[in-house]
Design a protein around this motif. Structure first.
Motif, short mmCIF file in Angstrom:
data_model
loop_
_atom_site.label_atom_id
_atom_site.label_comp_id
_atom_site.label_asym_id
_atom_site.label_seq_id
_atom_site.Cartn_x
_atom_site.Cartn_y
_atom_site.Cartn_z
N PRO A 111 0.80 -1.23 0.00
CA PRO A 111 0.00 0.00 0.00
C PRO A 111 0.84 1.28 0.00
O PRO A 111 0.44 2.26 -0.63
N THR A 112 1.99 1.28 0.66
CA THR A 112 2.82 2.49 0.68
C THR A 112 3.34 2.83 -0.71
O THR A 112 3.47 4.01 -1.06
N VAL A 113 3.62 1.80 -1.51
CA VAL A 113 4.05 2.02 -2.89
C VAL A 113 2.87 2.53 -3.72
O VAL A 113 3.01 3.47 -4.51
N MET A 114 1.70 1.94 -3.51
CA MET A 114 0.51 2.37 -4.25
C MET A 114 0.17 3.83 -3.95
O MET A 114 -0.29 4.55 -4.84
N GLN A 115 0.38 4.27 -2.74
CA GLN A 115 0.11 5.67 -2.40
C GLN A 115 0.93 6.60 -3.29
O GLN A 115 0.42 7.61 -3.78
N LEU A 116 2.19 6.28 -3.50
CA LEU A 116 3.03 7.10 -4.38
C LEU A 116 2.57 7.02 -5.83
O LEU A 116 2.62 8.01 -6.56
N ILE A 117 2.13 5.86 -6.26
CA ILE A 117 1.62 5.71 -7.62
C ILE A 117 0.38 6.57 -7.81
O ILE A 117 0.24 7.25 -8.83
N TRP A 118 -0.52 6.57 -6.84
CA TRP A 118 -1.72 7.41 -6.94
C TRP A 118 -1.37 8.90 -6.94
O TRP A 118 -2.16 9.71 -7.40
N GLN A 119 -0.19 9.23 -6.45
CA GLN A 119 0.27 10.62 -6.49
C GLN A 119 0.96 10.96 -7.82
O GLN A 119 1.43 12.07 -8.00
N GLY A 120 1.03 9.97 -8.72
CA GLY A 120 1.58 10.25 -10.05
C GLY A 120 2.94 9.64 -10.34
O GLY A 120 3.48 9.85 -11.42
N HIS A 121 3.50 8.88 -9.43
CA HIS A 121 4.81 8.25 -9.66
C HIS A 121 4.64 6.93 -10.41
O HIS A 121 3.64 6.23 -10.25
N GLU A 122 5.63 6.57 -11.21
CA GLU A 122 5.67 5.24 -11.80
C GLU A 122 6.14 4.26 -10.73
O GLU A 122 6.79 4.64 -9.76
N GLY A 124 8.56 2.03 -10.66
CA GLY A 124 10.00 2.02 -10.40
C GLY A 124 10.45 3.20 -9.54
O GLY A 124 11.25 3.04 -8.62
N ASP A 125 9.91 4.38 -9.83
CA ASP A 125 10.26 5.57 -9.03
C ASP A 125 9.74 5.44 -7.60
O ASP A 125 10.43 5.81 -6.65
N ALA A 126 8.53 4.91 -7.46
CA ALA A 126 7.96 4.71 -6.12
C ALA A 126 8.81 3.71 -5.33
O ALA A 126 9.09 3.93 -4.14
N CYS A 127 9.23 2.64 -5.97
CA CYS A 127 10.08 1.65 -5.31
C CYS A 127 11.42 2.26 -4.91
O CYS A 127 11.93 1.99 -3.82
N ASP A 128 11.99 3.09 -5.78
CA ASP A 128 13.24 3.76 -5.45
C ASP A 128 13.09 4.58 -4.16
O ASP A 128 13.97 4.56 -3.30
N GLN A 129 11.98 5.29 -4.05
CA GLN A 129 11.75 6.12 -2.86
C GLN A 129 11.54 5.27 -1.61
O GLN A 129 12.17 5.50 -0.57
N ILE A 130 10.66 4.30 -1.68
CA ILE A 130 10.32 3.48 -0.50
C ILE A 130 11.50 2.64 -0.03
O ILE A 130 11.77 2.54 1.16
N PHE A 131 12.21 2.04 -0.98
CA PHE A 131 13.31 1.14 -0.63
C PHE A 131 14.66 1.84 -0.60
O PHE A 131 15.68 1.20 -0.39
N LYS A 132 14.64 3.15 -0.82
CA LYS A 132 15.89 3.94 -0.84
C LYS A 132 16.90 3.29 -1.80
O LYS A 132 18.06 3.05 -1.45
N ALA A 133 16.41 3.01 -3.00
CA ALA A 133 17.22 2.37 -4.03
C ALA A 133 17.37 3.33 -5.20
O ALA A 133 16.84 4.45 -5.17
N ARG A 134 18.06 2.89 -6.23
CA ARG A 134 18.28 3.74 -7.39
C ARG A 134 18.06 2.93 -8.67
O ARG A 134 18.66 1.88 -8.86
N ASN A 135 17.18 3.43 -9.53
CA ASN A 135 16.94 2.87 -10.85
C ASN A 135 16.58 1.38 -10.81
O ASN A 135 17.10 0.59 -11.60
N THR A 136 15.68 1.02 -9.91
CA THR A 136 15.32 -0.39 -9.75
C THR A 136 14.67 -0.99 -10.99
O THR A 136 14.77 -2.19 -11.22
N LYS A 137 14.02 -0.16 -11.82
CA LYS A 137 13.35 -0.73 -12.99
C LYS A 137 14.35 -1.23 -14.03
O LYS A 137 13.99 -1.99 -14.92
N GLN A 138 15.61 -0.84 -13.92
CA GLN A 138 16.64 -1.38 -14.81
C GLN A 138 17.52 -2.38 -14.08
O GLN A 138 18.61 -2.72 -14.53
N HIS A 139 16.99 -2.87 -12.96
CA HIS A 139 17.70 -3.89 -12.18
C HIS A 139 16.68 -4.94 -11.74
O HIS A 139 15.97 -5.47 -12.57
#
Length: 177
Positions: A111-122, A124-139
């Motif tokens: 749900p925390t990832v979905m909250q960011l998506i509903w705010q307009g994030h893709e 991968g970007d939402a996952c980067d923020q929540i998991f404090k990661a970088r460019n996860t969609k290319q990993h």
């Protein structure tokens, strides 16, 4: 033989290369990514939208590169009851217009990832923020993050590409989807 992937994302290109080499190990494959539009939103919010994007990518990539096969891979979200799931869709098309289709496994999106998506994030970007990661969609993507790497985007998409090419392995059984 030339295989055009409708994306330059290294995960998607590597998945297609691994799948074609696994299914046809004695064949020579030149797998190239190309930038093509999906024709759908940046964050598909249904299986139908993700399938449409994958098909468009496959068709346009094959035509653009004048390839033997075009492969489109498109991730998207799908609501099932109160939960949202992530899933990737794959289309493979050949010069004769025969198409194969398959999907990856699904994983629940927190749900925390979905909250960011509903705010307009893709995703991968939402996952980067929540998991404090970088460019996860290319990993490893959300699959890798949530499964501690047991499943990642490359392995999930590789399996889906293999499943999509069964149409070409058994055309007498599969017909054209």
């Amino acid at each position: 033989m030339l295989v055009a992937v409708g994306s330059r994302n290294p995960v998607k290109v590597a998945s297609v290369r691994a799948a074609f080499n696994a299914v046809w190990p004695g064949s020579e494959w030149c797998v190239e990514g190309c930038s093509v539009a999906s024709g759908v939103s940046d964050q598909p919010m249904s299986d139908e939208e993700a399938r449409s994007g994958a098909r468009t990518r496959a068709v346009v990539a094959r035509q653009t590169a004048n390839a033997d096969y075009g492969v489109g891979l498109e991730g998207g979200l799908q609501q099932v009851g109160p939960h949202w799931f992530n899933c990737g869709w794959v289309y493979v098309v050949d010069r004769e217009g025969i198409e194969g289709m398959a999907s990856t496994v699904r994983i629940v999106v927190p749900p925390t990832v979905m909250q960011l998506i509903w705010q307009g994030h893709e995703l991968g970007d939402a996952c980067d923020q929540i998991f404090k990661a970088r460019n996860t969609k290319q990993h490893g993507g959300i699959f890798g993050l949530l499964s501690n790497g047991a499943i990642d985007r490359t392995s999930a998409f590789t399996d889906a590409v293999v499943a999509a090419v069964v149409t070409f392995l058994h055309p007498q059984l599969m017909g054209n989807i």
